[in-house]
Scaffold this active site. Structure first.
Site, PDB file in Angstrom:
ATOM      1  N   LYS A 127      28.058 -34.314  -6.759  1.00  0.00           N
ATOM      2  CA  LYS A 127      28.482 -33.850  -5.444  1.00  0.00           C
ATOM      3  C   LYS A 127      29.439 -32.679  -5.598  1.00  0.00           C
ATOM      4  O   LYS A 127      30.455 -32.777  -6.285  1.00  0.00           O
ATOM      5  CB  LYS A 127      29.184 -34.987  -4.691  1.00  0.00           C
ATOM      6  CG  LYS A 127      29.535 -34.631  -3.258  1.00  0.00           C
ATOM      7  CD  LYS A 127      30.056 -35.828  -2.521  1.00  0.00           C
ATOM      8  CE  LYS A 127      31.537 -36.035  -2.684  1.00  0.00           C
ATOM      9  NZ  LYS A 127      32.369 -34.959  -2.126  1.00  0.00           N
ATOM     10  N   ASP A 148      28.366 -31.136  -0.362  1.00  0.00           N
ATOM     11  CA  ASP A 148      29.152 -31.878   0.644  1.00  0.00           C
ATOM     12  C   ASP A 148      30.134 -30.927   1.335  1.00  0.00           C
ATOM     13  O   ASP A 148      31.334 -30.977   1.083  1.00  0.00           O
ATOM     14  CB  ASP A 148      29.882 -33.025  -0.082  1.00  0.00           C
ATOM     15  CG  ASP A 148      30.747 -33.867   0.839  1.00  0.00           C
ATOM     16  OD1 ASP A 148      30.468 -33.915   2.045  1.00  0.00           O
ATOM     17  OD2 ASP A 148      31.719 -34.482   0.335  1.00  0.00           O
ATOM     18  N   LYS A 157      30.048 -30.528   4.749  1.00  0.00           N
ATOM     19  CA  LYS A 157      30.287 -31.102   6.093  1.00  0.00           C
ATOM     20  C   LYS A 157      30.347 -30.017   7.167  1.00  0.00           C
ATOM     21  O   LYS A 157      31.375 -29.811   7.820  1.00  0.00           O
ATOM     22  CB  LYS A 157      31.577 -31.909   6.118  1.00  0.00           C
ATOM     23  CG  LYS A 157      31.623 -33.049   5.118  1.00  0.00           C
ATOM     24  CD  LYS A 157      32.867 -33.896   5.314  1.00  0.00           C
ATOM     25  CE  LYS A 157      32.977 -35.013   4.310  1.00  0.00           C
ATOM     26  NZ  LYS A 157      33.286 -34.589   2.934  1.00  0.00           N
ATOM     27  N   PHE A 158      29.222 -29.321   7.369  1.00  0.00           N
ATOM     28  CA  PHE A 158      29.198 -28.245   8.369  1.00  0.00           C
ATOM     29  C   PHE A 158      29.572 -28.775   9.752  1.00  0.00           C
ATOM     30  O   PHE A 158      29.063 -29.816  10.191  1.00  0.00           O
ATOM     31  CB  PHE A 158      27.796 -27.624   8.439  1.00  0.00           C
ATOM     32  CG  PHE A 158      27.342 -26.989   7.145  1.00  0.00           C
ATOM     33  CD1 PHE A 158      28.224 -26.307   6.323  1.00  0.00           C
ATOM     34  CD2 PHE A 158      26.014 -27.064   6.763  1.00  0.00           C
ATOM     35  CE1 PHE A 158      27.794 -25.706   5.134  1.00  0.00           C
ATOM     36  CE2 PHE A 158      25.571 -26.475   5.576  1.00  0.00           C
ATOM     37  CZ  PHE A 158      26.468 -25.798   4.771  1.00  0.00           C
ATOM     38  N   HIS A 159      30.448 -28.063  10.425  1.00  0.00           N
ATOM     39  CA  HIS A 159      30.876 -28.463  11.774  1.00  0.00           C
ATOM     40  C   HIS A 159      31.212 -27.182  12.531  1.00  0.00           C
ATOM     41  O   HIS A 159      32.307 -26.654  12.420  1.00  0.00           O
ATOM     42  CB  HIS A 159      32.112 -29.381  11.682  1.00  0.00           C
ATOM     43  CG  HIS A 159      32.452 -30.047  12.971  1.00  0.00           C
ATOM     44  ND1 HIS A 159      33.480 -30.960  13.084  1.00  0.00           N
ATOM     45  CD2 HIS A 159      31.896 -29.959  14.195  1.00  0.00           C
ATOM     46  CE1 HIS A 159      33.552 -31.387  14.336  1.00  0.00           C
ATOM     47  NE2 HIS A 159      32.603 -30.774  15.023  1.00  0.00           N
ATOM     48  N   ASP A 160      30.219 -26.672  13.274  1.00  0.00           N
ATOM     49  CA  ASP A 160      30.437 -25.397  13.957  1.00  0.00           C
ATOM     50  C   ASP A 160      29.444 -25.312  15.118  1.00  0.00           C
ATOM     51  O   ASP A 160      28.747 -26.292  15.414  1.00  0.00           O
ATOM     52  CB  ASP A 160      30.240 -24.246  12.943  1.00  0.00           C
ATOM     53  CG  ASP A 160      31.105 -23.033  13.269  1.00  0.00           C
ATOM     54  OD1 ASP A 160      31.127 -22.633  14.456  1.00  0.00           O
ATOM     55  OD2 ASP A 160      31.739 -22.475  12.352  1.00  0.00           O
ATOM     56  N   ILE A 161      29.325 -24.147  15.729  1.00  0.00           N
ATOM     57  CA  ILE A 161      28.357 -24.001  16.817  1.00  0.00           C
ATOM     58  C   ILE A 161      26.937 -24.074  16.235  1.00  0.00           C
ATOM     59  O   ILE A 161      26.730 -23.795  15.052  1.00  0.00           O
ATOM     60  CB  ILE A 161      28.573 -22.671  17.591  1.00  0.00           C
ATOM     61  CG1 ILE A 161      28.447 -21.465  16.648  1.00  0.00           C
ATOM     62  CG2 ILE A 161      29.927 -22.687  18.296  1.00  0.00           C
ATOM     63  CD1 ILE A 161      28.413 -20.129  17.375  1.00  0.00           C
ATOM     64  N   PRO A 162      25.966 -24.468  17.073  1.00  0.00           N
ATOM     65  CA  PRO A 162      24.609 -24.697  16.554  1.00  0.00           C
ATOM     66  C   PRO A 162      24.045 -23.538  15.741  1.00  0.00           C
ATOM     67  O   PRO A 162      23.471 -23.746  14.666  1.00  0.00           O
ATOM     68  CB  PRO A 162      23.787 -24.951  17.824  1.00  0.00           C
ATOM     69  CG  PRO A 162      24.773 -25.565  18.758  1.00  0.00           C
ATOM     70  CD  PRO A 162      26.071 -24.863  18.494  1.00  0.00           C
ATOM     71  N   ASN A 163      24.224 -22.308  16.188  1.00  0.00           N
ATOM     72  CA  ASN A 163      23.639 -21.171  15.473  1.00  0.00           C
ATOM     73  C   ASN A 163      24.215 -21.048  14.055  1.00  0.00           C
ATOM     74  O   ASN A 163      23.483 -20.848  13.087  1.00  0.00           O
ATOM     75  CB  ASN A 163      23.892 -19.885  16.273  1.00  0.00           C
ATOM     76  CG  ASN A 163      23.146 -18.717  15.674  1.00  0.00           C
ATOM     77  OD1 ASN A 163      21.920 -18.748  15.562  1.00  0.00           O
ATOM     78  ND2 ASN A 163      23.877 -17.703  15.237  1.00  0.00           N
ATOM     79  N   THR A 212      35.512 -41.874   5.930  1.00  0.00           N
ATOM     80  CA  THR A 212      35.995 -43.163   5.405  1.00  0.00           C
ATOM     81  C   THR A 212      37.519 -43.202   5.258  1.00  0.00           C
ATOM     82  O   THR A 212      38.092 -44.246   4.987  1.00  0.00           O
ATOM     83  CB  THR A 212      35.337 -43.472   4.037  1.00  0.00           C
ATOM     84  OG1 THR A 212      35.294 -42.267   3.269  1.00  0.00           O
ATOM     85  CG2 THR A 212      33.937 -43.992   4.211  1.00  0.00           C
ATOM     86  N   ARG A 268      35.360 -48.379  -4.216  1.00  0.00           N
ATOM     87  CA  ARG A 268      36.452 -48.776  -5.099  1.00  0.00           C
ATOM     88  C   ARG A 268      36.142 -50.133  -5.740  1.00  0.00           C
ATOM     89  O   ARG A 268      36.016 -51.123  -5.021  1.00  0.00           O
ATOM     90  CB  ARG A 268      37.769 -48.937  -4.289  1.00  0.00           C
ATOM     91  CG  ARG A 268      38.323 -47.652  -3.686  1.00  0.00           C
ATOM     92  CD  ARG A 268      38.867 -46.743  -4.768  1.00  0.00           C
ATOM     93  NE  ARG A 268      39.424 -45.508  -4.241  1.00  0.00           N
ATOM     94  CZ  ARG A 268      38.710 -44.417  -3.922  1.00  0.00           C
ATOM     95  NH1 ARG A 268      37.408 -44.405  -4.060  1.00  0.00           N
ATOM     96  NH2 ARG A 268      39.315 -43.323  -3.470  1.00  0.00           N
ATOM     97  N   ARG A 297      37.274 -40.748  -7.498  1.00  0.00           N
ATOM     98  CA  ARG A 297      38.421 -41.088  -8.329  1.00  0.00           C
ATOM     99  C   ARG A 297      38.258 -42.397  -9.106  1.00  0.00           C
ATOM    100  O   ARG A 297      38.885 -42.569 -10.154  1.00  0.00           O
ATOM    101  CB  ARG A 297      39.692 -41.121  -7.455  1.00  0.00           C
ATOM    102  CG  ARG A 297      40.165 -39.734  -7.081  1.00  0.00           C
ATOM    103  CD  ARG A 297      41.163 -39.747  -5.944  1.00  0.00           C
ATOM    104  NE  ARG A 297      40.513 -40.044  -4.673  1.00  0.00           N
ATOM    105  CZ  ARG A 297      41.137 -40.037  -3.497  1.00  0.00           C
ATOM    106  NH1 ARG A 297      42.423 -39.744  -3.447  1.00  0.00           N
ATOM    107  NH2 ARG A 297      40.468 -40.300  -2.397  1.00  0.00           N
TER     108      ARG A 297
HETATM  109  O1  C5P Z   1      37.778 -40.163  -4.926  1.00  0.00           O
HETATM  110  P1  C5P Z   1      36.985 -40.759  -3.817  1.00  0.00           P
HETATM  111  O2  C5P Z   1      36.076 -41.887  -4.258  1.00  0.00           O
HETATM  112  O3  C5P Z   1      37.821 -41.139  -2.617  1.00  0.00           O
HETATM  113  O4  C5P Z   1      36.010 -39.574  -3.390  1.00  0.00           O
HETATM  114  C1  C5P Z   1      35.165 -39.673  -2.301  1.00  0.00           C
HETATM  115  C2  C5P Z   1      34.432 -38.390  -2.168  1.00  0.00           C
HETATM  116  O5  C5P Z   1      33.507 -38.513  -1.079  1.00  0.00           O
HETATM  117  C3  C5P Z   1      35.317 -37.178  -1.839  1.00  0.00           C
HETATM  118  O6  C5P Z   1      34.735 -36.058  -2.459  1.00  0.00           O
HETATM  119  C4  C5P Z   1      35.234 -37.049  -0.339  1.00  0.00           C
HETATM  120  O7  C5P Z   1      35.334 -35.712   0.085  1.00  0.00           O
HETATM  121  C5  C5P Z   1      33.809 -37.553  -0.077  1.00  0.00           C
HETATM  122  N1  C5P Z   1      33.555 -38.112   1.259  1.00  0.00           N
HETATM  123  C6  C5P Z   1      34.289 -39.136   1.821  1.00  0.00           C
HETATM  124  N2  C5P Z   1      34.027 -39.567   3.087  1.00  0.00           N
HETATM  125  C7  C5P Z   1      33.016 -39.031   3.793  1.00  0.00           C
HETATM  126  C8  C5P Z   1      32.234 -38.003   3.221  1.00  0.00           C
HETATM  127  C9  C5P Z   1      32.531 -37.574   1.931  1.00  0.00           C
HETATM  128  O8  C5P Z   1      35.185 -39.662   1.170  1.00  0.00           O
HETATM  129  N3  C5P Z   1      32.738 -39.488   4.994  1.00  0.00           N
END
Ligand code: C5P
Length: 237
Positions: free
Chosen positions: A34, A61, A63-69, A125, A187, A217
């Site tokens: 990723k 990753d 995470k695009f967040h903008d106007i549709p175009n 998350t 985790r 992590r």
């Molecule tokens: O280190 P950790 O396990 O928290 O990493 C989670 C990864 O997943 C990070 O790169 C974070 O940007 C990404 N992520 C997330 N929650 C989302 C989408 C992506 O934690 N909803």
């Protein structure tokens, strides 16, 4: 699909050499990496190509967040880069998601490129029920909100969503088994949650039906990342 093919390792580092060192170190043990905001902002698309040149798939990753175009044009660029998967915030709205999907389908057909999986982010998350209410004024439950956003993504023709392990079974029940779920916030039970608030162990997430789990992590932040991954894999076997 074997457990190994469901693992996505997050390259959350700020430079290309460190990212590629991780890719080389894990060798054949990880197939999907990723690339997120930190690494992409530092290195741009060349890091995606460098990872792909090592025979690996990339989940972009951003995470695009903008106007549709803008979202649609960015989606087209991601598809041209040949990534395996990329994502858009579902809260960018149905039109942005639909137009992104259309661009990707059109480009892939026209240029005979493999079509990337297009995934929507529901609720991060790192966020919880209280934040949704106090910061965004969302009165219904977090689960209802996730379900609603996942439904919008499916109706817009997306392939799946990013969602916490805690929402996986609800989404699968609501939208069917083929709608993919990518689960971060993973985790193992003995690890601290860090800034994540809706975590699950790798085994629980896959059991609940996650199609892919994102390990960050919990692997790369450990003293011995290879051993940490091995432990997770043996837990999953
Ligand atoms: O280190 P950790 O396990 O928290 O990493 C989670 C990864 O997943 C990070 O790169 C974070 O940007 C990404 N992520 C997330 N929650 C989302 C989408 C992506 O934690 N909803």
């Amino acid at each position: 699909m074997s457990a190994k093919q469901k693992i996505i390792l997050a390259l959350d580092v700020d430079n290309g050499p460190a990212a590629l060192e991780t890719v080389d170190r894990f060798g054949g043990r990880v197939n999907i990496y990723k690339v997120g905001l930190e690494l992409f902002t530092a290195e741009g698309p060349s890091i995606v190509r460098d990872i792909q040149a090592r025979g690996k798939k990339v989940f972009l990753d951003l995470k695009f967040h903008d106007i549709p175009n803008t979202v649609a044009k960015a989606a087209r660029t991601a598809a041209r880069l040949g990534v395996f998967m990329f994502n858009i915030h579902a809260s960018a709205g149905s039109e942005a998601m639909r137009r992104a999907r259309d661009e990707v389908v059109e480009l892939s057909l026209k240029e005979n490129l493999p079509r990337p999986l297009l995934i929507a982010v529901t609720v991060l998350t790192s966020q919880n029920q209280d934040e949704l209410k106090t910061e965004f004024g969302i009165q219904h439950s977090l689960r209802t909100h996730v379900k609603h956003l996942a439904g919008l993504a499916k109706n817009a023709g997306l392939d799946g969503v990013v969602a916490s392990g805690q929402e996986v079974s609800m989404i699968k029940e609501h939208l069917g088994g083929k709608f993919l779920i990518v689960t971060p916030g993973i985790r193992p039970s003995s690890y601290p949650p860090d800034d994540q608030k809706r975590t699950m162990t790798p085994r629980e997430a896959l059991r609940a039906g996650a199609d892919f789990i994102v390990l960050g992590r919990a692997v790369t932040g450990q003293k011995d990342p290879e051993k940490a991954l091995e432990q997770i894999e043996s837990e999953l076997a």
